[in-house]
Design an enzyme around this catalytic site. Sequence first.
Site, PDB file in Angstrom:
ATOM      1  N   HIS A   1       0.805  -1.230   0.000  1.00  0.00           N
ATOM      2  CA  HIS A   1       0.000   0.000   0.000  1.00  0.00           C
ATOM      3  C   HIS A   1       0.842   1.286   0.000  1.00  0.00           C
ATOM      4  CE1 HIS A   1       0.362  -0.305   4.348  1.00  0.00           C
ATOM      5  NE2 HIS A   1      -0.537  -1.236   4.465  1.00  0.00           N
TER       6      HIS A   1
ATOM      7  N   HIS B   1      -3.862  -8.705  15.223  1.00  0.00           N
ATOM      8  CA  HIS B   1      -3.998  -7.549  14.329  1.00  0.00           C
ATOM      9  C   HIS B   1      -4.866  -7.959  13.142  1.00  0.00           C
ATOM     10  CE1 HIS B   1      -3.269  -4.087  11.998  1.00  0.00           C
ATOM     11  NE2 HIS B   1      -2.126  -4.403  11.435  1.00  0.00           N
TER      12      HIS B   1
ATOM     13  N   GLU C   1      -5.461  -6.439  10.221  1.00  0.00           N
ATOM     14  CA  GLU C   1      -5.171  -6.061   8.835  1.00  0.00           C
ATOM     15  C   GLU C   1      -5.038  -7.332   7.987  1.00  0.00           C
ATOM     16  OE1 GLU C   1      -2.089  -3.112   8.296  1.00  0.00           O
ATOM     17  OE2 GLU C   1      -2.733  -2.738   6.238  1.00  0.00           O
TER      18      GLU C   1
ATOM     19  N   ASP D   1      -3.190  -8.629   5.809  1.00  0.00           N
ATOM     20  CA  ASP D   1      -1.983  -9.446   5.638  1.00  0.00           C
ATOM     21  C   ASP D   1      -1.841 -10.458   6.775  1.00  0.00           C
ATOM     22  OD1 ASP D   1      -1.595  -7.016   7.038  1.00  0.00           O
ATOM     23  OD2 ASP D   1       0.574  -7.154   6.869  1.00  0.00           O
TER      24      ASP D   1
ATOM     25  N   HIS E   1      -0.494  -0.414  14.779  1.00  0.00           N
ATOM     26  CA  HIS E   1      -0.790   0.854  14.140  1.00  0.00           C
ATOM     27  C   HIS E   1      -2.253   0.959  13.721  1.00  0.00           C
ATOM     28  CE1 HIS E   1      -0.734  -0.498   9.744  1.00  0.00           C
ATOM     29  NE2 HIS E   1      -0.524  -1.583  10.418  1.00  0.00           N
TER      30      HIS E   1
ATOM     31  N   ASP F   1       2.641  -6.129  14.183  1.00  0.00           N
ATOM     32  CA  ASP F   1       3.500  -5.346  13.280  1.00  0.00           C
ATOM     33  C   ASP F   1       4.705  -4.710  13.977  1.00  0.00           C
ATOM     34  OD1 ASP F   1       2.046  -5.843  10.985  1.00  0.00           O
ATOM     35  OD2 ASP F   1       0.937  -3.963  11.036  1.00  0.00           O
TER      36      ASP F   1
ATOM     37  N   TYR G   1      10.695   0.434   7.917  1.00  0.00           N
ATOM     38  CA  TYR G   1       9.375  -0.021   8.368  1.00  0.00           C
ATOM     39  C   TYR G   1       8.769   1.007   9.339  1.00  0.00           C
ATOM     40  CZ  TYR G   1       5.733  -3.220   9.865  1.00  0.00           C
ATOM     41  OH  TYR G   1       4.517  -3.804  10.114  1.00  0.00           O
TER      42      TYR G   1
ATOM     43  N   HIS H   1       6.193  -9.561  10.805  1.00  0.00           N
ATOM     44  CA  HIS H   1       6.959  -9.440   9.553  1.00  0.00           C
ATOM     45  C   HIS H   1       8.453  -9.529   9.851  1.00  0.00           C
ATOM     46  CE1 HIS H   1       3.453  -8.043   7.286  1.00  0.00           C
ATOM     47  NE2 HIS H   1       3.210  -7.162   8.238  1.00  0.00           N
TER      48      HIS H   1
HETATM   49 FE1  FEO Z   1      -0.737  -3.680   9.796  1.00  0.00          FE
HETATM   50 FE2  FEO Z   1       1.231  -6.269   8.820  1.00  0.00          FE
HETATM   51  O1  FEO Z   1      -0.331  -5.272   8.947  1.00  0.00           O
END
Ligand code: FEO
Length: 402
Positions: free
Chosen positions: A28, A82, A84, A86, A148, A167, A195, A228
């Site tokens: 994104h 989280h 999101e 991903d 976040h 994250d 990041y 990640h």
């Molecule tokens: Fe905020 Fe890795 O997603």
Amino acid sequence: MSDFLKAVKVTENVYWVGAIDWNVRNFHGYSTTFGTTYNAFLVIDEKITLIDTVKAPFFDEMMARISSVIEPEKIDYIVSNHAEMDHSGALISTLKVAKNAQLFASNLGEKALKAQLGADLPVTVVANGSKLNLGKGNLHFVETKMLHWPDSMFSYLDSEKVLFSQDAFGMHMAGSKRWHDEYSGYMLKTEATKYFANILLLQAPKIIDLLNTLPGLNLDIKVLAPDHGPMWRNDGIAYVLNLYRELAEQKPTRKAVVVYDTMWHATETMAKSVADGLMAGGLDVTVINMQVSDRSWVMTQLLTAGVIAVGSPTLNNNLFPSIADLLTYMRGLKPQNLIGGAFGAFGWSGEAVKQIGEYLTAMNIPQPVAPVRVKYVPTAADLTACFEFGKSLAANLNSAAC
Ligand code: FEO
């Protein structure tokens, strides 16, 4: 099964069962030069527990790794740290296999999961500070709202001393190794900083609050496991916590970023003289041409800078598109403790420099030196003005005693 698709042991009873995305180059708007990983973790206890899932196309890869340890049908609990996509994109598919699994999330996690995946998704809400018994171990939940996303939370497994931090403390870096000490220090610092600059910067004050709160929770952390990139262990844990404090504080350094785009090289010529002036003023300088760079690299460089000088030609009474893109992105991330300045060449109307100033003002970036505008091609006198502009910006940073 190939070794590649096997789970990786993290501690005696925790396994990495995530996926490696070697190909993603745009997350994104963030340029993910080295791809990324979507980390999911399997806890083997009386209640077999999966912490987060992966991006939807990587469901099979995650399932293969889970299957190398247990039959996925046996998963009892799934914790969404989280929401999101991903990390939750493969959740519905996982629940179809792990038919009896109970799904846990924070209060706002429930809302985000239902909004994205369906209002009938059964979610058990866990409160900040509560714990979930897995058998020998307990998962302790710590809300990290807006780090976040509103739903974000950490889970700490006391039996194995693992903090699953979603994250936070992560980086976008694909690789065959799972631990921080299997990568070079340069890669770790660069990618963790990139990041932070592109995902977490807006919430820097909340990061400082979190770092101040963590010691009071008395968590004995042996493994820091983000969603990640590599996991942190041993000295790496203190390293990344200290790095986050340093990045969140955004103390200005004696470094300037000159960023520009150009139509017929006039603004580019100005940028070089501005950079010369900044260097003559004693600063380290990074010059970034937006024709060959991207917004996420600019943010990474800015995070450790004290000065930003932005140059843009005027195109159809406006900013050059790449500079408008950059300034919009930057305004969203709200970098702190910078001083700034604007410059640019134009043909007949020359609005761009004023518009750069408006963006910088909107970001509370003081502009202590008058901008430099040049009509058509800069003369020797114009370039001297650019040099003095850079030198004055450096002097203003110097007087701020950083
Ligand atoms: Fe905020 Fe890795 O997603």
